[in-house]
Design a protein around this motif. Sequence first.
Motif, PDB file in Angstrom:
ATOM      1  N   UNK A  34       0.832  -1.200   0.000  1.00 54.20           N
ATOM      2  CA  UNK A  34       0.000   0.000   0.000  1.00 54.20           C
ATOM      3  C   UNK A  34       0.870   1.255   0.000  1.00 54.20           C
ATOM      4  N   UNK A  35       1.958   1.226   0.754  1.00 55.55           N
ATOM      5  CA  UNK A  35       2.871   2.371   0.790  1.00 55.55           C
ATOM      6  C   UNK A  35       3.496   2.586  -0.584  1.00 55.55           C
ATOM      7  N   UNK A  36       3.859   1.499  -1.257  1.00 59.55           N
ATOM      8  CA  UNK A  36       4.451   1.610  -2.591  1.00 59.55           C
ATOM      9  C   UNK A  36       3.433   2.179  -3.583  1.00 59.55           C
ATOM     10  N   UNK A  37       2.197   1.725  -3.480  1.00 55.24           N
ATOM     11  CA  UNK A  37       1.139   2.247  -4.362  1.00 55.24           C
ATOM     12  C   UNK A  37       0.920   3.732  -4.098  1.00 55.24           C
ATOM     13  N   UNK A  38       0.848   4.109  -2.820  1.00 58.10           N
ATOM     14  CA  UNK A  38       0.642   5.515  -2.474  1.00 58.10           C
ATOM     15  C   UNK A  38       1.790   6.383  -2.994  1.00 58.10           C
ATOM     16  N   UNK A  39       3.012   5.874  -2.866  1.00 58.01           N
ATOM     17  CA  UNK A  39       4.171   6.629  -3.343  1.00 58.01           C
ATOM     18  C   UNK A  39       4.110   6.776  -4.853  1.00 58.01           C
ATOM     19  N   UNK A  40       3.722   5.708  -5.541  1.00 59.98           N
ATOM     20  CA  UNK A  40       3.597   5.768  -7.000  1.00 59.98           C
ATOM     21  C   UNK A  40       2.542   6.788  -7.407  1.00 59.98           C
ATOM     22  N   UNK A  41       1.407   6.765  -6.724  1.00 63.27           N
ATOM     23  CA  UNK A  41       0.336   7.707  -7.053  1.00 63.27           C
ATOM     24  C   UNK A  41       0.771   9.149  -6.788  1.00 63.27           C
ATOM     25  N   UNK A  42       1.479   9.356  -5.681  1.00 64.51           N
ATOM     26  CA  UNK A  42       1.959  10.708  -5.372  1.00 64.51           C
ATOM     27  C   UNK A  42       2.960  11.165  -6.419  1.00 64.51           C
ATOM     28  N   UNK A  43       3.831  10.268  -6.854  1.00 64.46           N
ATOM     29  CA  UNK A  43       4.831  10.613  -7.868  1.00 64.46           C
ATOM     30  C   UNK A  43       4.153  10.945  -9.187  1.00 64.46           C
TER      31      UNK A  43
END
Length: 59
Positions: A34-43
Amino acid sequence: MGVSAVEGAIGLPNLMGALLQATMQQSLELAAQQAAINLTLQTQGASIEGLGELIDIYA
């Protein structure tokens, strides 16, 4: 009480511990995903915002 009953009683906490450990491991893996997905979305959001600024500059 037979030997198998004693062994079963001793094994139960070990089983519960193993299940708890597996559940915690899965929870940590899901949290990392979930953290990786959130980081991807933020990027991606930052890239889109940056693109908008470029368009404003060239417009």
